[in-house]
Design a protein around this motif. Structure first.
Motif, PDB file in Angstrom:
ATOM      1  N   ALA A 160       0.950  -0.886  -0.090  1.00 33.45           N
ATOM      2  CA  ALA A 160      -0.003   0.148  -0.034  1.00 33.45           C
ATOM      3  C   ALA A 160       0.982   1.318  -0.054  1.00 33.45           C
ATOM      4  O   ALA A 160       1.933   1.237   0.472  1.00 33.45           O
ATOM      5  N   PRO A 161       0.203   2.205  -0.624  1.00 35.94           N
ATOM      6  CA  PRO A 161       1.323   3.626  -0.759  1.00 35.94           C
ATOM      7  C   PRO A 161       1.454   3.972   0.780  1.00 35.94           C
ATOM      8  O   PRO A 161       0.921   4.016   1.705  1.00 35.94           O
ATOM      9  N   ALA A 162       2.773   4.475   0.907  1.00 29.50           N
ATOM     10  CA  ALA A 162       3.166   5.119   2.232  1.00 29.50           C
ATOM     11  C   ALA A 162       4.038   6.400   2.099  1.00 29.50           C
ATOM     12  O   ALA A 162       4.253   6.565   1.259  1.00 29.50           O
ATOM     13  N   ARG A 163       4.007   7.192   3.242  1.00 29.95           N
ATOM     14  CA  ARG A 163       4.815   8.232   3.062  1.00 29.95           C
ATOM     15  C   ARG A 163       6.126   8.153   3.141  1.00 29.95           C
ATOM     16  O   ARG A 163       6.636   7.238   3.617  1.00 29.95           O
ATOM     17  N   GLU A 164       6.929   8.822   2.079  1.00 30.75           N
ATOM     18  CA  GLU A 164       8.405   8.757   2.081  1.00 30.75           C
ATOM     19  C   GLU A 164       9.126   8.639   3.290  1.00 30.75           C
ATOM     20  O   GLU A 164      10.082   8.049   3.555  1.00 30.75           O
ATOM     21  N   ASP A 165       8.641   9.660   4.107  1.00 35.78           N
ATOM     22  CA  ASP A 165       9.216   9.749   5.661  1.00 35.78           C
ATOM     23  C   ASP A 165       9.247   8.803   6.456  1.00 35.78           C
ATOM     24  O   ASP A 165       9.741   8.621   7.684  1.00 35.78           O
ATOM     25  N   GLN A 166       8.410   7.638   6.337  1.00 32.36           N
ATOM     26  CA  GLN A 166       8.253   6.389   6.957  1.00 32.36           C
ATOM     27  C   GLN A 166       8.874   5.377   6.671  1.00 32.36           C
ATOM     28  O   GLN A 166       9.162   4.363   7.271  1.00 32.36           O
ATOM     29  N   ARG A 167       9.953   5.598   5.449  1.00 27.46           N
ATOM     30  CA  ARG A 167      10.626   4.446   5.059  1.00 27.46           C
ATOM     31  C   ARG A 167      12.034   4.386   5.872  1.00 27.46           C
ATOM     32  O   ARG A 167      12.493   5.617   5.921  1.00 27.46           O
ATOM     33  N   ARG A 168      12.428   3.198   6.270  1.00 25.10           N
ATOM     34  CA  ARG A 168      13.443   3.166   7.168  1.00 25.10           C
ATOM     35  C   ARG A 168      14.745   2.693   6.420  1.00 25.10           C
ATOM     36  O   ARG A 168      15.830   3.019   6.719  1.00 25.10           O
ATOM     37  N   ALA A 169      14.469   1.810   5.474  1.00 24.20           N
ATOM     38  CA  ALA A 169      15.616   1.267   4.644  1.00 24.20           C
ATOM     39  C   ALA A 169      15.166   0.635   3.397  1.00 24.20           C
ATOM     40  O   ALA A 169      13.930   0.337   3.079  1.00 24.20           O
ATOM     41  N   TYR A 170      16.220   0.748   2.503  1.00 27.20           N
ATOM     42  CA  TYR A 170      16.033  -0.219   1.144  1.00 27.20           C
ATOM     43  C   TYR A 170      16.967  -1.471   1.214  1.00 27.20           C
ATOM     44  O   TYR A 170      17.978  -1.335   1.682  1.00 27.20           O
ATOM     45  N   ARG A 171      16.707  -2.594   0.598  1.00 23.96           N
ATOM     46  CA  ARG A 171      17.309  -3.709   0.429  1.00 23.96           C
ATOM     47  C   ARG A 171      17.133  -4.118  -1.163  1.00 23.96           C
ATOM     48  O   ARG A 171      16.173  -3.935  -1.931  1.00 23.96           O
ATOM     49  N   PHE A 172      18.155  -4.399  -1.786  1.00 25.18           N
ATOM     50  CA  PHE A 172      18.589  -4.819  -3.159  1.00 25.18           C
ATOM     51  C   PHE A 172      19.681  -5.587  -3.289  1.00 25.18           C
ATOM     52  O   PHE A 172      20.795  -5.441  -2.959  1.00 25.18           O
ATOM     53  N   ALA A 173      19.462  -6.931  -4.067  1.00 16.20           N
ATOM     54  CA  ALA A 173      20.642  -7.606  -4.393  1.00 16.20           C
ATOM     55  C   ALA A 173      21.405  -7.813  -3.312  1.00 16.20           C
ATOM     56  O   ALA A 173      22.881  -7.896  -3.435  1.00 16.20           O
TER      57      ALA A 173
ATOM     58  N   TRP B 264      22.396  -6.078  -0.874  1.00 17.25           N
ATOM     59  CA  TRP B 264      22.742  -4.846  -0.132  1.00 17.25           C
ATOM     60  C   TRP B 264      21.502  -4.166   0.850  1.00 17.25           C
ATOM     61  O   TRP B 264      20.506  -4.457   0.538  1.00 17.25           O
ATOM     62  N   GLU B 265      21.916  -3.332   1.533  1.00 17.04           N
ATOM     63  CA  GLU B 265      21.074  -2.857   2.461  1.00 17.04           C
ATOM     64  C   GLU B 265      21.373  -1.367   2.852  1.00 17.04           C
ATOM     65  O   GLU B 265      22.520  -1.205   3.333  1.00 17.04           O
ATOM     66  N   LEU B 266      20.534  -0.326   2.392  1.00 18.53           N
ATOM     67  CA  LEU B 266      20.791   1.119   2.610  1.00 18.53           C
ATOM     68  C   LEU B 266      19.863   1.637   3.738  1.00 18.53           C
ATOM     69  O   LEU B 266      18.491   1.689   3.636  1.00 18.53           O
ATOM     70  N   ASN B 267      20.230   1.823   4.845  1.00 16.25           N
ATOM     71  CA  ASN B 267      19.516   2.153   5.928  1.00 16.25           C
ATOM     72  C   ASN B 267      19.393   4.006   5.882  1.00 16.25           C
ATOM     73  O   ASN B 267      20.437   4.714   5.891  1.00 16.25           O
TER      74      ASN B 267
END
Length: 251
Positions: free
Chosen positions: A138-151, A153-156
């Motif tokens: 579901a759509p969420a506000r950008e400022d709620q995102r804590r991290a991205y994970r890809f391949a 990798w983890e970007l906190n």
């Protein structure tokens, strides 16, 4: 015994579980059992240690004992919930029905009554993670995102820390971090140089589009296995760049 794995997400990084319990034997048991079943596990003995790990790592789910010596487990659960919408599974005693009810009312997602089998806890963890994966669509506000994970990798996004698949910490400049955030926010989509300038806000410091080419080159040197033959950040001639990896967002 190896349990059936969670459905594949196409991502190399398994969910990161934080276990909080003062019993060292139980922590060791859960670290081993959950680790054997495709989960990453950090285990600590106190609320303070829990918050230290939670603030520095991207945690997918917390398993929290309500009866920590000298600490109010219910308060810890509430404070944790106030920091982020992270899933929480409570560990409770047989006679603590009031605590279980209150914990669920305050935002915990499930509970397991001691003594329990690791297999039961694993099943409950997987069930809660599945529910949160559906909600994450579901759509969420950008400022709620804590991290991205890809391949792998983890970007906190809180600590601005990039962790490689082998656990190494990779330093990023402010420009590299902003550009990687922009790419992770629009995976598998071609972005023009102007769009990347806007999304990464590099235009505030550098006003020409070739800045993007320089930053892309530097970023490739840090995250690509072979920067001269990139597999993550692809060049779309005449159009811009495409971040080819599937990306998982943590909220």
């Amino acid at each position: 015994m190896q349990e059936q794995e969670l459905p594949s997400t196409g991502l190399a990084q398994p969910p990161h579980i934080l276990v909080v319990d003062d019993d060292p034997a139980l922590r060791e048991l859960l670290e081993g059992y959950l680790g054997e079943n495709e989960l990453r596990v950090s285990a600590v003995a106190s609320g303070r240690a829990m918050f230290d790990v939670f603030d520095s790592e991207a945690i997918d789910l917390v398993v929290l004992d309500l009866r920590l010596p000298g600490e109010d487990g219910m308060q810890l659960a509430r404070q944790l919930r106030e920091r982020a919408p992270v899933p929480i599974v409570l560990l409770t005693g047989k006679i603590e029905e009031a605590d279980r009810v209150m914990g669920l009312e305050w935002g915990a997602d499930d509970y397991v009554t001691k003594p329990f089998s690791p297999r039961e806890l694993l099943a409950r963890i997987r069930a809660v993670l599945r529910r949160y994966r559906v909600q994450a669509q579901a759509p969420a506000r950008e400022d709620q995102r804590r991290a991205y994970r890809f391949a792998g990798w983890e970007l906190n996004l809180r600590t601005r820390r990039l962790t490689a698949p082998d656990g190494r910490k990779v330093e990023l400049s402010n420009h590299e971090f902003s550009l990687l955030v922009a790419l992770c926010g629009s995976p598998q989509r071609v972005l023009s140089r102007d769009q990347l300038l806007e999304l990464s806000r590099l235009h505030s410091a550098e006003v020409y589009d070739r800045t993007i080419d320089v930053q892309i080159l530097r970023l490739r040197r840090k995250i690509e296995v072979n920067p001269s033959e990139p597999a993550l950040i692809l060049t779309e001639r005449g159009a811009g760049y495409l971040f080819a990896a599937p990306v998982e967002s943590l909220y």
